[in-house]
Write an enzyme that holds these catalytic residues in place. Structure first.
Site, mmCIF file in Angstrom:
data_model
loop_
_atom_site.group_PDB
_atom_site.id
_atom_site.type_symbol
_atom_site.label_atom_id
_atom_site.label_comp_id
_atom_site.label_asym_id
_atom_site.label_seq_id
_atom_site.Cartn_x
_atom_site.Cartn_y
_atom_site.Cartn_z
ATOM 1 N N CYS A 126 36.188 -28.259 29.379
ATOM 2 C CA CYS A 126 35.505 -29.699 29.830
ATOM 3 C C CYS A 126 35.203 -29.734 31.379
ATOM 4 O O CYS A 126 34.077 -30.415 31.511
ATOM 5 C CB CYS A 126 36.628 -30.651 29.580
ATOM 6 S SG CYS A 126 38.444 -30.267 29.990
ATOM 7 N N HIS A 234 37.372 -36.839 33.711
ATOM 8 C CA HIS A 234 37.755 -35.787 34.800
ATOM 9 C C HIS A 234 36.856 -36.206 35.759
ATOM 10 O O HIS A 234 35.535 -36.471 35.779
ATOM 11 C CB HIS A 234 37.495 -34.530 34.342
ATOM 12 C CG HIS A 234 38.641 -34.009 33.199
ATOM 13 N ND1 HIS A 234 39.638 -34.679 33.057
ATOM 14 C CD2 HIS A 234 38.669 -32.953 32.639
ATOM 15 C CE1 HIS A 234 40.522 -33.838 32.272
ATOM 16 N NE2 HIS A 234 39.711 -32.904 31.834
#
Ligand code: A2P
Length: 329
Positions: A126, A234
């Site tokens: 990710c 994130h």
């Protein structure tokens, strides 16, 4: 197209179903797979209740594509069996990513290398996906020499157990620990386990996966991956040294014209990417663009994305869409 989602009840799997529905993926049949403890339960997809089946039953049903997000062990054991049966596997775990015989794909960057023969396709980490989305167009123009990245990663990236740990700690409840320390009101400079070189596995993924995706080892990446107590999205502070010089205006124009990137960069209005705004969106958000004046040809930027979407499920579904569109299954 007959599609199986392996790990359909998990954090990524749940988002995967949402995205398949949102994007109206051309489905003829959707097979939902989870562990034995979930077999027989039902999940609502669009307006239909679908029963969760075992992985053996999904294999026997010979789907055209199986998207795996059920952990590395499941992928290691089952992806080759599906591939052998003629199914194309898109795998969200890390087990095949650095295997030289498997391709590591971010569709906007390198889907063009996929062929019918690719039966196990790896979905990158990710944090890698969102970083490489912003780096790729700049690398093309200015050629990267060195990248230094520090991540600020949400607990959803670890899975349901970690989200539960944070919620328990917020509510003063003693429960199972996903991390070696409390995450609520804390910052943990460790994502995943340590390797012998003192880096964590997550940091090594950030260092190595971009070279494979960009098919170029002329640059190097040094990473520090940090877990913070946010539930989704994130963030990354990225410092890039290029071979060739740039202007901030040129960088802004390039990023602005890159599909999948949204520029949020206006100090005058305190505008910059934040996980709160990235939540539920498929784009990669970039901002805080500024020169690093301590050395030549160096840029600082801040990159944020929804780790469960572009960082995992969206990227996997985009790979499936590419396979479907080009008849590659
Ligand atoms: P289950 O919910 O039945 O345990 P997460 O990453 O959020 O922890 O989710 C992991 C996903 O992988 C879940 O859907 C989980 O199902 C599934 N899973 C775990 N082990 C297996 C297995 N051996 N076969 C199929 N699915 C599995």
């Amino acid at each position: 197209m007959k599609i199986a989602v392996v790990g359909a009840t998990g954090m990524v799997g749940t988002v995967m179903l949402k995205i398949l529905a949102e994007r109206n993926f051309p489905l003829t049949e959707l097979l939902l797979v989870a562990s034995e403890r979930s077999t027989g339960k039902e999940i609502l997809f669009k307006d239909t209740r679908l029963r969760i089946i075992s992985i053996e039953d999904a294999l026997a049903a010979k789907p055209a594509i199986a998207i795996f997000s059920a952990g590395g062990d499941t992928s290691l054991k089952w992806a080759p069996k599906f591939a052998l049966a003629g199914t194309t596997v898109i795998d969200n775990s890390s087990v095949w990513r650095m295997d030289p015989s498997k391709k590591l794909i971010v569709p906007e960057i390198n889907a063009n290398i996929l062929t019918k023969e690719d039966k196990i396709i790896a979905n990158p980490n990710c944090s890698t996906i969102q970083m490489v989305m912003a780096l790729a167009p700049l690398h093309k123009k200015y050629s990267m020499r060195r990248v230094i990245v520090s991540t600020y990663q949400s607990v959803s990236g670890t899975g349901a157990k970690a989200v539960q740990q944070m919620e328990n700690e917020q509510n003063g409840i003693q429960g199972a620990m996903a991390y070696p320390h409390q995450i609520h009101r804390n910052v943990i400079p460790q994502c995943d386990v340590f390797e012998e070189n003192g880096y964590t596995k997550e940091e090594m993924k950030l260092a190595l996966e971009p070279q494979k995706i960009l098919n170029d080892s002329s640059f190097s990446i040094s990473a520090t991956a940090v877990r913070i107590p946010t539930s989704g999205g994130h963030s990354e502070s990225v410092n890039v040294e290029f071979v060739r010089d740039f202007t901030i205006d040129q960088v802004r124009t390039i990023l602005d014209q890159t599909p999948g990137i949204i520029l949020q960069d206006n100090p005058a209005t305190n505008t910059y990417p934040m996980p709160m705004f990235a939540h539920g969106k498929d784009a990669v958000f970039v901002g805080r663009l500024r020169r690093d004046d301590t050395q030549k040809n160096t840029l600082n930027m801040w990159i944020v994305s929804d780790n469960l979407r572009k960082g995992a499920a969206t990227n996997a579904v985009q790979i499936a869409e590419h396979l479907a569109k080009h008849g590659l299954t």
